[in-house]
Design a protein around this motif. Structure first.
Motif, PDB file in Angstrom:
ATOM      1  N   LEU A 147       0.824  -1.210   0.000  1.00 30.45           N
ATOM      2  CA  LEU A 147       0.000   0.000   0.000  1.00 30.45           C
ATOM      3  C   LEU A 147       0.857   1.259   0.000  1.00 30.45           C
ATOM      4  N   ALA A 148       2.002   1.178   0.683  1.00 30.77           N
ATOM      5  CA  ALA A 148       2.907   2.330   0.691  1.00 30.77           C
ATOM      6  C   ALA A 148       3.447   2.595  -0.718  1.00 30.77           C
ATOM      7  N   ALA A 149       3.698   1.509  -1.471  1.00 26.31           N
ATOM      8  CA  ALA A 149       4.205   1.660  -2.836  1.00 26.31           C
ATOM      9  C   ALA A 149       3.110   2.078  -3.805  1.00 26.31           C
ATOM     10  N   ASP A 150       1.875   1.582  -3.534  1.00 27.86           N
ATOM     11  CA  ASP A 150       0.758   1.893  -4.416  1.00 27.86           C
ATOM     12  C   ASP A 150      -0.513   2.021  -3.584  1.00 27.86           C
ATOM     13  N   PRO A 151      -0.894   3.232  -3.211  1.00 24.39           N
ATOM     14  CA  PRO A 151      -2.082   3.436  -2.371  1.00 24.39           C
ATOM     15  C   PRO A 151      -3.372   2.891  -2.975  1.00 24.39           C
ATOM     16  N   ASP A 152      -3.370   2.669  -4.290  1.00 25.46           N
ATOM     17  CA  ASP A 152      -4.570   2.153  -4.955  1.00 25.46           C
ATOM     18  C   ASP A 152      -4.513   0.634  -5.150  1.00 25.46           C
ATOM     19  N   ALA A 153      -3.529  -0.001  -4.528  1.00 31.44           N
ATOM     20  CA  ALA A 153      -3.380  -1.452  -4.686  1.00 31.44           C
ATOM     21  C   ALA A 153      -4.601  -2.181  -4.123  1.00 31.44           C
ATOM     22  N   THR A 154      -4.991  -3.249  -4.795  1.00 29.61           N
ATOM     23  CA  THR A 154      -6.112  -4.073  -4.343  1.00 29.61           C
ATOM     24  C   THR A 154      -5.564  -5.262  -3.567  1.00 29.61           C
ATOM     25  N   LEU A 155      -5.942  -5.363  -2.312  1.00 32.00           N
ATOM     26  CA  LEU A 155      -5.439  -6.440  -1.457  1.00 32.00           C
ATOM     27  C   LEU A 155      -6.337  -7.664  -1.563  1.00 32.00           C
ATOM     28  N   SER A 156      -5.743  -8.821  -1.328  1.00 27.81           N
ATOM     29  CA  SER A 156      -6.478 -10.078  -1.484  1.00 27.81           C
ATOM     30  C   SER A 156      -7.644 -10.202  -0.520  1.00 27.81           C
ATOM     31  N   CYS A 157      -7.555  -9.511   0.629  1.00 25.78           N
ATOM     32  CA  CYS A 157      -8.639  -9.633   1.610  1.00 25.78           C
ATOM     33  C   CYS A 157      -9.577  -8.429   1.578  1.00 25.78           C
ATOM     34  N   ASN A 158      -9.556  -7.677   0.480  1.00 27.20           N
ATOM     35  CA  ASN A 158     -10.586  -6.657   0.252  1.00 27.20           C
ATOM     36  C   ASN A 158     -11.778  -7.346  -0.396  1.00 27.20           C
ATOM     37  N   ILE A 159     -12.671  -7.860   0.445  1.00 27.03           N
ATOM     38  CA  ILE A 159     -13.775  -8.675  -0.063  1.00 27.03           C
ATOM     39  C   ILE A 159     -15.010  -7.833  -0.343  1.00 27.03           C
ATOM     40  N   ASN A 160     -15.335  -6.953   0.588  1.00 22.56           N
ATOM     41  CA  ASN A 160     -16.482  -6.059   0.403  1.00 22.56           C
ATOM     42  C   ASN A 160     -16.272  -4.814   1.258  1.00 22.56           C
ATOM     43  N   CYS A 172      -9.224  -5.190   4.276  1.00 26.57           N
ATOM     44  CA  CYS A 172      -7.922  -4.909   4.881  1.00 26.57           C
ATOM     45  C   CYS A 172      -7.397  -3.539   4.457  1.00 26.57           C
ATOM     46  N   GLY A 173      -7.705  -3.156   3.223  1.00 26.85           N
ATOM     47  CA  GLY A 173      -7.211  -1.887   2.719  1.00 26.85           C
ATOM     48  C   GLY A 173      -7.758  -0.711   3.506  1.00 26.85           C
ATOM     49  N   THR A 174      -9.053  -0.770   3.849  1.00 28.82           N
ATOM     50  CA  THR A 174      -9.667   0.304   4.624  1.00 28.82           C
ATOM     51  C   THR A 174      -9.020   0.427   5.992  1.00 28.82           C
ATOM     52  N   VAL A 175      -8.811  -0.724   6.635  1.00 30.09           N
ATOM     53  CA  VAL A 175      -8.195  -0.731   7.968  1.00 30.09           C
ATOM     54  C   VAL A 175      -6.749  -0.254   7.878  1.00 30.09           C
ATOM     55  N   ALA A 176      -6.011  -0.782   6.902  1.00 31.25           N
ATOM     56  CA  ALA A 176      -4.592  -0.437   6.769  1.00 31.25           C
ATOM     57  C   ALA A 176      -4.389   1.035   6.442  1.00 31.25           C
ATOM     58  N   GLY A 177      -5.375   1.674   5.816  1.00 27.93           N
ATOM     59  CA  GLY A 177      -5.242   3.069   5.467  1.00 27.93           C
ATOM     60  C   GLY A 177      -5.602   4.029   6.588  1.00 27.93           C
ATOM     61  N   SER A 178      -6.060   3.511   7.712  1.00 28.33           N
ATOM     62  CA  SER A 178      -6.460   4.350   8.844  1.00 28.33           C
ATOM     63  C   SER A 178      -5.246   4.762   9.673  1.00 28.33           C
ATOM     64  N   TRP A 179      -5.408   5.833  10.444  1.00 34.28           N
ATOM     65  CA  TRP A 179      -4.305   6.272  11.305  1.00 34.28           C
ATOM     66  C   TRP A 179      -4.046   5.275  12.428  1.00 34.28           C
ATOM     67  N   GLN A 180      -5.093   4.534  12.816  1.00 34.19           N
ATOM     68  CA  GLN A 180      -4.917   3.549  13.891  1.00 34.19           C
ATOM     69  C   GLN A 180      -3.946   2.435  13.498  1.00 34.19           C
ATOM     70  N   ALA A 181      -3.838   2.170  12.197  1.00 33.26           N
ATOM     71  CA  ALA A 181      -2.959   1.105  11.722  1.00 33.26           C
ATOM     72  C   ALA A 181      -1.493   1.505  11.744  1.00 33.26           C
ATOM     73  N   HIS A 182      -1.241   2.804  12.012  1.00 36.19           N
ATOM     74  CA  HIS A 182       0.139   3.306  12.059  1.00 36.19           C
ATOM     75  C   HIS A 182       0.319   4.159  13.316  1.00 36.19           C
ATOM     76  N   LEU A 183      -0.157   3.645  14.432  1.00 35.94           N
ATOM     77  CA  LEU A 183      -0.230   4.451  15.646  1.00 35.94           C
ATOM     78  C   LEU A 183       1.130   4.991  16.080  1.00 35.94           C
ATOM     79  N   PHE A 184       2.183   4.214  15.874  1.00 37.48           N
ATOM     80  CA  PHE A 184       3.520   4.611  16.320  1.00 37.48           C
ATOM     81  C   PHE A 184       4.398   5.119  15.174  1.00 37.48           C
ATOM     82  N   GLY A 185       3.765   5.416  14.064  1.00 37.65           N
ATOM     83  CA  GLY A 185       4.505   5.955  12.934  1.00 37.65           C
ATOM     84  C   GLY A 185       4.951   4.903  11.937  1.00 37.65           C
TER      85      GLY A 185
END
Length: 206
Positions: free
Chosen positions: A43-56, A61-74
């Motif tokens: 996702l860092a290399a391609d923010p528009d990448a489609t992840l295998s667990c993006n089901i609906n 996973c993409g929605t969660v990974a793109g949140s600030w909570q997924a990078h709490l410590f930077g």
């Protein structure tokens, strides 16, 4: 039937079962953390990448990974799992081999892993009620972390590693002797599963 249940309870209180559960759970958590770390890099290399667990819209996973909570410590939270789980795996494997760690070490492991458990459930809460999406790999980390915590707590209570007052130690020993810890964790995970279904319903499969 009674004899079978007695044998199962006996097996569950043996080191092979306790540390075996810890080992399997920590390996699953490490696997999930590795997958999440790879996806974070993608996702860092391609923010528009489609992840295998993006089901609906809910299982994403993409929605969660793109949140600030997924990078709490930077950095991606998955890197914490990659750093921490090998330590748990080492404890489990060494204990299966007969190594007995000092009380202070096991107490420290308990404190640190309790913090890890709280962090995992904070992320679960944020996914449920703030982000509005669930990541299957994150859910696997949550469940496996719960089982590692249960196993670690069980052995630390059994071996008196928590420096508890005598009355509290006796009460907790009595609880694990009748498998209340396993019952509590089973009910807890069923409640969480029910909460997910009640909140998202058919959207989980849409």
């Amino acid at each position: 039937m009674t004899d079978v249940l007695t044998r199962l309870r006996t097996i569950r209180h043996r080191n092979g079962w306790i540390f075996g559960t810890m080992l399997v759970s920590s390996v699953l958590s490490l696997l999930a953390s590795f997958v999440l770390a790879v996806e974070a890099v993608n996702l860092a290399a391609d923010p528009d990448a489609t992840l295998s667990c993006n089901i609906n819209a809910v299982i994403s996973c993409g929605t969660v990974a793109g949140s600030w909570q997924a990078h709490l410590f930077g950095f991606p939270n998955a890197f914490l799992g990659i750093a921490a789980e090998p330590v748990v795996i080492t404890i489990a494997v060494a204990s299966l081999g007969g190594v007995r760690f000092p009380r202070w070490f096991m107490l420290a492991a308990q404190v640190i892993y309790t913090l890890g458990l709280l962090f995992a459930y904070w992320l679960f809460y944020e996914s449920m009620f703030d982000i509005g999406a669930l990541c299957p790999w994150c859910l696997l980390v949550t469940v496996s972390t719960t089982f590692v915590f249960m196993s670690l707590t069980h052995v630390n209570i059994r071996d008196g590693n928590l420096y508890l007052p005598a009355r509290a130690q006796r009460a907790l020993m009595a609880a694990i002797d009748v498998d209340l810890d396993l019952i509590a964790v089973t009910i807890w995970l069923l409640v969480l599963a029910l909460a997910v279904v009640l909140k998202y319903g058919s959207a989980l499969f849409g």
